[in-house]
Design a protein around this motif. Structure first.
Motif: not given
Lengths: 286, 298
Positions: B287-292, B294
């Motif tokens: 449910g959490i938007y991700q960052s490239i 990681y």
């Protein structure tokens, strides 16, 4: 013959464009007498997510723009705002301010932009240092922008408050996504028009209108946001923001009580809040 | 035998775009979306085709192919790794023990401007090094000059040189100008023995687009209806987001149907698409938007 009213459609401001919310939803805001003032876009989490992608893409080139250039652009925003101050004063009055307060707020807002424009090529020296170390290294520290900053703007003094948190963040090379005042969002979107005509590259400032209850969680948890600023007094919300922000060790900045006309609200230390210190060890003798 | 190219369907760009717009507006349930993303991941030809490639870069890419994102459970590996002939041996070694294929570009990729002799040697070299799949380019200059027989013979000769390796034929649609040309080139490639037809090298803009892929899928469909043989499709270049990948899958399903919905008959030539799909899958799980930041770079 009388003219028809030309009603303004208030939309979002993302990536230098004025899109409607992808959700197609809206909410209404009233003036102090309870009459309908405007329909505002009710931004969704997806709008926020899209804005983060755009802010991320814009961040590198904004950060690497010269200090002089960033300062000029901030000054340009002030110039544009100066030219349209009557509009902002009347919008503030429509949202319930007294005429005197509205005028003070707009003037302070313009002056604040000029203030931070001046700091553009100076804060780096202020927060950088050559450090004494006992090994044979030349050791120095400098500041760099944290990156993408999510901002929940204050409810009151919706123009001055917003500018007071946005200006120090962008002059420091960050890009921002701002959630405007929930109850008084008109001036935020009109301010977007000012930004749009001030040479601010698209994506550097993105402005959403909507509900904190819906968006604050995503703003705090999004892994690609590096810092979150919350202006307000809701202790419960601050706690949940802190918890979610820990996921990627976001820097959290809370401004609890504020009269944004207070002179303490303009300070280079507010630029430093969204800066990261980088220290370099450079070998000198072997 | 070169097919009759005079009775092919003629494509109206506006009409094709209308049809594409429909594919792009299908709403997909979140559970189906997750399945779609996993399917897309399993269809990726993870690609590196740069002058600055090194064996270490290829090893890293192969590791990524086998371990897309280890903290995610129940996700497939990609279908293949696509490299220049010089790196086929290294890739083969790095992928040993997995069922990931090694695809190699050949035939003077990306321009194809060399003699047939050199192209065949190039192909044989890649096959000898262990390539399971060969991605060849057609001679666009000859094609545009109307020398269809030349193009046909060249593909047939390369097909023969491939031996057991699968042959993907790159039309480089960005240089073919019209959808009618794309259809013509597809026919030539299919009848000359292509196992797959592929849109682009990725070195020319525009690369893969939905309209061009739609026309190629139609060529595959007509060939199937006529002969019962299934040809694969590989759009490549410029497909970098999950959203676009899902639009391709919707189109594939509606034009060719379920039989084509697997890595034996459909591939994505891509590199950054992988991480975008992984980010979406982690998002749907947490449910959490991700960052490239990681996700491992390939």
């Amino acid at each position: 013959m009388s003219r028809l009213d030309i009603q303004k459609t208030y939309k979002l401001y993302i990536g230098g464009k004025f899109p409607r919310t992808e959700s197609g939803r809206y909410f209404t805001i009233n003036d102090s007498k309870g009459n309908l003032l405007a329909n505002m876009c009710l931004a969704s989490r997806k709008d926020f997510r899209n804005a983060v992608v755009i802010a991320r893409n814009a961040q590198n080139s904004w950060a690497s723009a010269s200090a002089l250039n960033k300062g000029q652009i901030l000054y340009r925003i002030a110039e544009m705002l100066e030219g349209r101050k009557e509009q902002f004063i009347s919008e503030l009055i429509a949202q319930g301010e007294t005429a005197a307060n509205a005028k003070t707020e707009v003037h302070e807002a313009i002056d604040r932009l000029v203030y931070y424009a001046g700091w553009s090529d100076k804060y780096q020296q202020f927060f950088s240092a050559v450090n004494p170390v006992s090994s044979s290294h030349f050791n120095f520290s400098g500041v760099e922008p944290v990156g993408v900053v999510a901002i929940i703007a204050p409810e009151n003094q919706p123009l001055l408050g917003l500018i007071s948190v946005v200006a120090p963040a962008i002059v420091g090379g960050n890009t921002v996504i701002v959630l405007a005042s929930e109850t008084k969002p008109l001036t935020a979107i009109s301010f977007a028009e000012v930004l749009n005509s001030s040479d601010v590259p698209g994506g550097v400032v993105n402005i959403l209108t909507g509900k904190k209850a819906e968006l604050a969680g995503q703003m705090a948890s999004h892994m690609d946001v590096n810092s979150i600023i919350y202006c307000g007094t809701d202790e419960k919300l601050m706690k949940s923001i802190s918890e979610s922000a820990s996921l990627n060790v976001k820097r959290t900045i809370f401004y609890k009580k504020h009269d944004w006309t207070n002179e303490l609200c303009e300070s280079p230390y507010l630029i430093e809040k969204t800066q990261e210190v980088k220290t370099t060890w450079h070998p000198t003798e072997i | 035998m070169i097919p009759n190219l005079n009775n092919l369907p003629v494509y109206d760009t506006t009409g094709v775009n209308e049809r594409i717009a429909r594919f792009c507006s299908r709403s997909i349930k979140s559970s189906s979306k997750v399945e779609g993303l996993k399917l897309a991941l399993s269809m990726i030809d993870l690609t590196t085709l740069e002058g600055k490639d090194t064996t270490r870069k290829v090893q890293q890419l192969c590791y990524k192919a086998m371990h897309p994102h280890d903290t995610l459970k129940n996700i497939p590996t990609v279908a293949a790794v696509c490299v220049y002939p010089a790196f086929v041996k290294e890739a083969k070694k790095a992928l040993h023990g997995s069922d990931i294929q090694v695809a190699s570009v050949a035939t003077a990729f990306p321009s194809g401007q060399s003699s047939l002799e050199v192209k065949l040697l190039d192909t044989k070299f890649a096959v000898d090094q262990g390539a399971d799949e060969i991605d060849m380019v057609i001679s666009r200059g000859e094609f545009l000059a109307g020398n269809y027989q030349y193009v046909f013979d060249e593909i047939a000769a390369v097909k023969e040189a491939c031996g057991k390796a699968h042959l993907k034929v790159i039309l480089e649609t960005g240089e073919l100008d019209t959808l009618d040309n794309v259809r013509k080139a597809s026919e030539i490639a299919i009848y000359a023995g292509a196992d797959f037809i592929k849109t682009s090298t990725g070195k020319i803009q525009p690369a893969a687009t939905l309209p061009v892929t739609y026309v190629m899928l139609n060529a595959i469909k007509d060939y199937y209806l006529k002969t019962g043989k299934m040809i694969g499709m590989k759009p490549a270049g410029g497909i970098s987001t999950s959203k676009i990948a899902l639009q391709y899958l919707v189109m594939l399903n509606e034009v060719l149907g379920e039989k084509w919905m697997n890595k034996n008959y459909f591939r994505f030539g891509a590199s950054s698409l992988t991480n975008d799909i992984l980010m979406q899958l982690v998002k749907s799980e947490t449910g959490i938007y991700q960052s490239i930041n990681y996700f491992s770079k390939d």
